[in-house]
Design a protein around this motif. Structure first.
Motif, PDB file in Angstrom:
ATOM      1  N   ASP A   1      -7.160   2.257   2.575  1.00 51.89           N
ATOM      2  CA  ASP A   1      -6.577   2.911   1.384  1.00 51.89           C
ATOM      3  C   ASP A   1      -5.132   3.023   1.425  1.00 51.89           C
ATOM      4  O   ASP A   1      -4.441   2.763   2.318  1.00 51.89           O
ATOM      5  N   SER A   2      -4.548   2.891  -0.079  1.00 61.82           N
ATOM      6  CA  SER A   2      -3.295   3.005   0.139  1.00 61.82           C
ATOM      7  C   SER A   2      -2.658   4.437  -0.198  1.00 61.82           C
ATOM      8  O   SER A   2      -3.572   5.359  -0.043  1.00 61.82           O
ATOM      9  N   GLU A   3      -1.395   4.677  -0.206  1.00 61.86           N
ATOM     10  CA  GLU A   3      -0.865   5.876  -0.618  1.00 61.86           C
ATOM     11  C   GLU A   3      -0.866   6.417  -1.967  1.00 61.86           C
ATOM     12  O   GLU A   3      -0.566   7.410  -2.333  1.00 61.86           O
ATOM     13  N   MET A   4      -1.661   5.526  -2.818  1.00 62.48           N
ATOM     14  CA  MET A   4      -1.847   5.859  -4.354  1.00 62.48           C
ATOM     15  C   MET A   4      -3.092   6.668  -4.513  1.00 62.48           C
ATOM     16  O   MET A   4      -4.034   6.130  -4.045  1.00 62.48           O
ATOM     17  N   TRP A   5      -2.937   7.835  -5.334  1.00 60.97           N
ATOM     18  CA  TRP A   5      -3.992   8.736  -5.563  1.00 60.97           C
ATOM     19  C   TRP A   5      -4.704   7.954  -7.018  1.00 60.97           C
ATOM     20  O   TRP A   5      -4.106   7.490  -7.920  1.00 60.97           O
ATOM     21  N   ASP A   6      -6.070   8.134  -6.938  1.00 60.04           N
ATOM     22  CA  ASP A   6      -6.858   7.438  -8.224  1.00 60.04           C
ATOM     23  C   ASP A   6      -6.645   8.769  -8.998  1.00 60.04           C
ATOM     24  O   ASP A   6      -7.000   9.690  -8.848  1.00 60.04           O
TER      25      ASP A   6
ATOM     26  N   SER B   1      -7.997   1.919  -3.141  1.00 59.24           N
ATOM     27  CA  SER B   1      -7.814   0.767  -2.001  1.00 59.24           C
ATOM     28  C   SER B   1      -6.639  -0.029  -2.396  1.00 59.24           C
ATOM     29  O   SER B   1      -6.331  -0.344  -3.506  1.00 59.24           O
ATOM     30  N   THR B   2      -6.231  -0.414  -1.294  1.00 66.49           N
ATOM     31  CA  THR B   2      -4.871  -1.690  -1.522  1.00 66.49           C
ATOM     32  C   THR B   2      -5.456  -2.748  -2.523  1.00 66.49           C
ATOM     33  O   THR B   2      -4.535  -3.250  -3.118  1.00 66.49           O
TER      34      THR B   2
ATOM     35  N   SER C   1       0.719  -1.209  -0.050  1.00 68.80           N
ATOM     36  CA  SER C   1      -0.014  -0.105  -0.056  1.00 68.80           C
ATOM     37  C   SER C   1       0.989   1.245  -0.210  1.00 68.80           C
ATOM     38  O   SER C   1       0.449   2.331  -0.382  1.00 68.80           O
ATOM     39  N   HIS C   2       2.154   1.035   0.277  1.00 72.83           N
ATOM     40  CA  HIS C   2       2.902   2.367   0.321  1.00 72.83           C
ATOM     41  C   HIS C   2       4.243   1.968  -0.873  1.00 72.83           C
ATOM     42  O   HIS C   2       5.296   2.045  -0.306  1.00 72.83           O
TER      43      HIS C   2
ATOM     44  N   LYS D   1      -9.254  11.053  -4.032  1.00 74.54           N
ATOM     45  CA  LYS D   1      -9.414   9.925  -3.651  1.00 74.54           C
ATOM     46  C   LYS D   1      -8.290   9.149  -3.727  1.00 74.54           C
ATOM     47  O   LYS D   1      -7.542   8.972  -4.733  1.00 74.54           O
ATOM     48  N   ARG D   2      -8.084   8.349  -2.856  1.00 79.00           N
ATOM     49  CA  ARG D   2      -6.562   7.372  -2.851  1.00 79.00           C
ATOM     50  C   ARG D   2      -7.508   6.120  -3.230  1.00 79.00           C
ATOM     51  O   ARG D   2      -8.429   5.424  -3.085  1.00 79.00           O
TER      52      ARG D   2
END
Length: 317
Positions: free
Chosen positions: A203-208, A217-218, A62-63, A214-215
């Motif tokens: 939620d992961s650290e990745m942005w949609d 989801s892992t 997730s990171h 919105k981040r």
């Protein structure tokens, strides 16, 4: 000094669980109680036994600081975001460390929808040794030429994994294909080990990219998606081992406990286990302070028996 958590090992003659048996092991408990160490020891044990071991951690997934996360483009992967660079690292590690086992597994799936050897985009292909001017680190990450052979089309799982190790543009889906091939085959036993499984529901650290507020989801990250699948559908030959801390929601906790053939809550040390741990650290010269009753009682008071804190108590200052 701590033998309450001995996990069952498959005893079937072919290491295949009988039909209907759920080959999923679930460890849960508070942070710092030793779940990660149990997973690491299991991975090391089965690697020594020549199993293929595919392991990861929910936090790392997730990171994903590698940062190359792109929407999937291949059929059947709608809604998934490919973690190409992180997947490439995993694939190279598996090809190097489990190459002999992977070469014994014949591919079942059809992989005619991409070019195995070279990308249509020249910038994504590994340079020839003679073309490298200066440091190889200036290029996209590729294996060293003396570590893995150049990719070519083949019939074994090693051939497919090797393609992903060389091709950053294919690494995400190839990691997923590899997981499915490993789940379904019965030639070589495989262990999937996933720590911090609670991260799958965060939620992961990745942005949609479609919504800047919105981040992701892992679970929609490609590696997270793969480990979610091996929980619901463990390998035919081998097992899936997962661990979670107390942040796992109650619904998911109940689901995993019902799915797992074995589930264990990992507790803090008892007084006897604290003493055993301190004796071990003292004998191994990690605890430099002479061990006596005062040290034992102070450790109990300051750590509450949390294994990680007992370890930190003994760290030389």
């Amino acid at each position: 000094f701590r033998d309450r958590y001995v996990l069952p090992v498959p005893t079937h003659p072919a290491d295949v669980y009988p039909k209907g048996t759920k080959n999923l092991v679930f460890l849960h408990g508070l942070s710092g109680t030793g779940k990660s160490i149990i997973l690491a020891q299991a991975a090391a044990y089965f690697k020594q036994k020549k199993w293929i071991v595919v392991s990861s951690c929910g936090y790392d997934v997730s990171h994903d600081i590698k940062g190359l996360v792109q929407p999937a483009v291949f059929e059947g992967r709608t809604g998934i975001f490919e973690q190409h660079l992180k997947s490439r690292e995993y694939l190279q590690y598996l090809a190097v460390n489990f190459g002999e086992q992977l070469k014994q597994i014949t591919l079942v799936g059809e992989y005619e929808h991409f070019n195995w050897e070279r990308s249509d985009d020249p910038s994504l292909n590994a340079p020839e040794e003679s073309d490298i001017q200066g440091s190889v680190d200036e290029f996209l990450p590729f294996p060293r030429h003396n570590v893995l052979p150049r990719p070519k089309k083949g019939t074994t799982l090693f051939d497919l994994v090797n393609v992903g190790a060389w091709r950053c543009d294919l690494a995400g889906p190839i990691f997923s294909y590899m997981v499915d091939e490993l789940r379904k085959q019965s030639q070589i036993p495989v262990l999937f080990a996933f720590d911090d499984v609670n991260q799958l529901d965060q939620d992961s650290e990745m942005w949609d990219l479609r919504d800047p507020f919105k981040r992701l989801s892992t679970r929609v990250l490609s590696i997270g998606d793969c480990f979610a699948r091996v929980i619901t559908e463990p390998p035919v030959r081998g097992a899936t081992l997962i661990a979670s801390n107390a942040k796992l929601n109650a619904v998911r906790m109940q689901e995993y406990m019902e799915r797992a053939a074995t589930h264990r809550r990992i507790y803090n040390y008892t007084s006897d286990e604290i003493q055993g741990a301190l004796e071990h650290y003292s004998t191994s010269k990690f605890l430099l302070t002479p061990l006596d009753l005062e040290i034992l009682r102070r450790c109990e008071l300051l750590t509450g028996g949390v294994p990680k804190d007992v370890y930190r108590f003994c760290v030389p200052h």
